[in-house]
Design an enzyme around this catalytic site. Structure first.
Site, mmCIF file in Angstrom:
data_model
loop_
_atom_site.group_PDB
_atom_site.id
_atom_site.type_symbol
_atom_site.label_atom_id
_atom_site.label_comp_id
_atom_site.label_asym_id
_atom_site.label_seq_id
_atom_site.Cartn_x
_atom_site.Cartn_y
_atom_site.Cartn_z
ATOM 1 N N ARG A 140 31.124 33.214 35.124
ATOM 2 C CA ARG A 140 31.738 33.894 36.270
ATOM 3 C C ARG A 140 30.600 34.457 37.112
ATOM 4 N NH1 ARG A 140 29.084 37.942 35.509
ATOM 5 N NH2 ARG A 140 30.291 38.921 37.140
ATOM 6 N N GLY A 141 30.985 35.014 38.271
ATOM 7 C CA GLY A 141 29.968 35.452 39.231
ATOM 8 C C GLY A 141 29.730 34.312 40.206
ATOM 9 N N ALA A 142 29.730 34.636 41.502
ATOM 10 C CA ALA A 142 29.745 33.583 42.527
ATOM 11 C C ALA A 142 28.624 32.543 42.376
ATOM 12 C CB ALA A 142 29.733 34.233 43.911
ATOM 13 N N ARG A 147 38.788 28.409 41.004
ATOM 14 C CA ARG A 147 38.907 29.812 41.460
ATOM 15 C C ARG A 147 38.818 29.798 42.995
ATOM 16 N NH1 ARG A 147 35.556 34.380 38.425
ATOM 17 N NH2 ARG A 147 37.236 35.674 39.263
ATOM 18 N N GLN A 187 33.491 43.826 33.598
ATOM 19 C CA GLN A 187 32.180 43.171 33.757
ATOM 20 C C GLN A 187 31.051 44.203 33.814
ATOM 21 O OE1 GLN A 187 34.889 42.526 35.628
ATOM 22 N NE2 GLN A 187 34.996 40.380 36.271
ATOM 23 N N ASP A 233 31.273 37.872 46.777
ATOM 24 C CA ASP A 233 31.809 36.518 46.566
ATOM 25 C C ASP A 233 31.931 35.764 47.869
ATOM 26 O OD1 ASP A 233 32.760 38.099 44.115
ATOM 27 O OD2 ASP A 233 32.998 35.989 43.601
ATOM 28 N N ASN A 254 34.392 41.253 47.476
ATOM 29 C CA ASN A 254 33.757 41.442 46.164
ATOM 30 C C ASN A 254 34.794 42.045 45.211
ATOM 31 O OD1 ASN A 254 31.301 41.262 44.518
ATOM 32 N ND2 ASN A 254 31.455 43.479 44.406
ATOM 33 N N LYS A 255 34.421 42.151 43.971
ATOM 34 C CA LYS A 255 35.328 42.567 42.895
ATOM 35 C C LYS A 255 36.230 43.743 43.278
ATOM 36 C CE LYS A 255 35.723 40.983 39.797
ATOM 37 N NZ LYS A 255 36.816 39.981 39.703
HETATM 38 O O1 MRU Z 1 35.504 37.788 38.715
HETATM 39 P P1 MRU Z 1 34.002 37.684 38.663
HETATM 40 O O2 MRU Z 1 33.414 38.304 37.445
HETATM 41 O O3 MRU Z 1 33.533 36.266 38.900
HETATM 42 O O4 MRU Z 1 33.532 38.535 39.919
HETATM 43 C C1 MRU Z 1 32.161 38.675 40.151
HETATM 44 C C2 MRU Z 1 31.835 39.553 41.284
HETATM 45 O O5 MRU Z 1 32.692 40.126 41.924
HETATM 46 C C3 MRU Z 1 30.386 39.640 41.672
HETATM 47 O O6 MRU Z 1 30.097 40.884 42.211
HETATM 48 C C4 MRU Z 1 30.065 38.550 42.706
HETATM 49 O O7 MRU Z 1 30.492 37.299 42.256
HETATM 50 C C5 MRU Z 1 28.624 38.490 43.017
HETATM 51 S S1 MRU Z 1 27.688 37.823 41.687
HETATM 52 C C6 MRU Z 1 26.060 37.763 42.131
#
Ligand code: MRU
Length: 309
Positions: free
Chosen positions: A44-46, A78, A172, A213, A222-223
Site C-alpha cells: 500500500r502507499g501510492a 484501488r 498505518q 495519493d 491523502n489518508k
Molecule cells: O491506504 P494506504 O495505506 O495506501 O494510504 C496511504 C496514504 O494515504 C499515504 O499517505 C500516501 O499513499 C502517500 S505514500 C508516500
C-alpha cells in the site's frame, strides 16, 4: 530494507498486513497475485502501489497475457492513488515491461531522496514533526516521501522528534510509521488521531508533513484524517507540508473529481479482530480525505517546493 524485490521472475512484497510483528514476504507469480496484494493492503502507499503494478504488468507480459486486459484489471484494484494509473500506462507505452518496471523501481528511491533533500530545508533543528498515515519507505520502494523528509533532516544532524497519528482504521501510523522511525532510532511518539489538535494547541508541533495519493487542481487527496489535521494546523499556525513525487500529480482534473475509495465496514467495526460496535451498526468508511490548497503551506517534490495549485 526494500518494500519489494524482483527475483527469479517473481515479485516479492513485504507483507505489510503482518507488520510490525512479522517480516514475511508475499510472492506474486502472476498479475492476479499483484491485484490481490494491492486490494488487501499487502502492499500500500501510492508510490509502492505504482511500482508493484508495473511489475504486475511485467508478470502479464512474461506470461504472454493480453496486456490491455491486465492493465484494466490492475487499474481497478484501488481507485484513488494516481501512481497506479501512471505506472500501468507507462509500462503499456514502453518496449519492455521488465526494463521499465526496474527503471521505475530505481527512480522511486532517487526521487524520494531528492524530496528528502528539498524538504529537510524547511525542518528546523529541534522541531517536532507530526505525520499522518505512513508515507515512508514502506509506502514506496524505499526511503519514503514524508518520512523521507524526516529521515533527511535527521541524517543532516537536526535534533528532531516525530509524532505519529495512529491513523484509524487501518493504523498505518501506529503499525508502520512508528516501526520505521524506531528502526532508524528517530525519536517517535504515538498519539490517537483525535489528539493531533490538542498537541498543536499546546504548542507541541512545529511542522506537519504528510504524503499524498493525488495532487490536483484545488488540493491533495491523502489518508482519511488528513483534513482534520490540516484544519487544526491552520488554526494553530503550524506549517502544513505535503511531500509527493511528480508521479502523484494529476494536472488534468480537479481534486474534487477524485474517486474516494470506500473500504470494508469491518475495518471500523473491528479492532484487531475484536468488535467494538454493536451488531448491525451502519458504517461509512471513506479511506481518503481532500485537503484544500488554502490549508497547504507547500508541496515538497523532487524538483523543489511548489505552491499548491
Ligand atoms: O491506504 P494506504 O495505506 O495506501 O494510504 C496511504 C496514504 O494515504 C499515504 O499517505 C500516501 O499513499 C502517500 S505514500 C508516500
Amino acid at each position: 530494507m526494500k518494500t519489494m524485490l524482483w527475483k527469479d521472475n517473481q515479485l516479492l512484497l513485504i507483507d505489510q498486513t503482518k507488520l510490525p510483528d512479522e517480516i514475511t514476504y508475499f510472492t506474486c507469480k502472476n498479475y492476479q497475485d499483484v491485484i490481490y496484494a494491492i486490494k488487501t493492503m499487502v502492499v500500500r502507499g501510492a508510490p509502492a502501489i505504482g511500482v508493484a503494478a508495473a511489475f504486475g504488468m511485467t508478470l502479464a507480459e512474461l506470461a504472454g497475457e493480453d496486456l490491455q486486459k491486465a492493465a484494466d484489471e490492475i487499474k481497478a484494484a484501488r481507485p484513488t492513488a494516481v501512481n497506479l494509473f501512471w505506472a500501468v500506462d507507462r509500462v503499456l507505452k514502453s518496449d519492455n515491461a521488465l526494463d521499465e518496471a526496474l527503471k521505475m523501481y530505481d527512480e522511486d528511491i532517487e526521487t524520494n531522496k531528492s524530496i528528502g533533500k528539498h524538504g529537510a530545508a524547511v525542518i528546523g533543528d529541534g522541531d517536532t514533526i507530526l505525520t499522518h498515515c505512513n508515507a515512508g519507505a514502506l509506502a514506496c520502494v524505499d526511503y519514503g516521501t514524508a518520512l523521507g523528509v524526516i529521515r533527511a533532516a535527521f541524517h543532516e544532524g537536526k535534533k528532531i522528534k516525530v509524532i505519529c497519528d495512529e491513523t484509524r482504521p487501518f493504523c498505518q501510523g501506529a503499525k508502520l510509521s512508528v516501526f520505521e522511525m524506531q528502526q532508524e532510532k528517530i525519536p517517535v511518539k504515538l498519539i490517537v488521531d483525535s489528539a493531533a489538535g490538542r498537541m498543536m494547541q499546546e504548542g507541541k508541533v512545529n511542522k506537519v508533513v504528510i504524503g499524498a495519493d493525488r495532487v490536483a487542481k484545488g488540493g491533495v487527496a491523502n489518508k482519511i484524517g488528513s483534513l482534520m489535521v490540516a484544519l487544526a494546523a491552520k488554526r494553530f499556525n503550524v506549517p502544513f507540508y505535503v511531500a509527493a513525487p511528480k508521479s502523484t500529480f494529476d494536472f488534468e482534473n480537479s481534486i474534487y473529481d477524485t474517486e474516494i475509495e470506500e473500504r470494508n465496514p469491518k475495518e471500523v467495526l473491528y479492532f484487531r479482530e475484536c468488535r467494538v460496535a454493536p451488531e448491525g451498526t451502519d458504517v461509512e468508511n471513506p479511506s481518503f480525505d481532500i485537503v484544500p490548497s488554502d490549508l497547504i503551506t507547500g508541496i515538497i517534490t523532487e524538483e523543489g517546493i511548489l505552491k499548491p495549485f
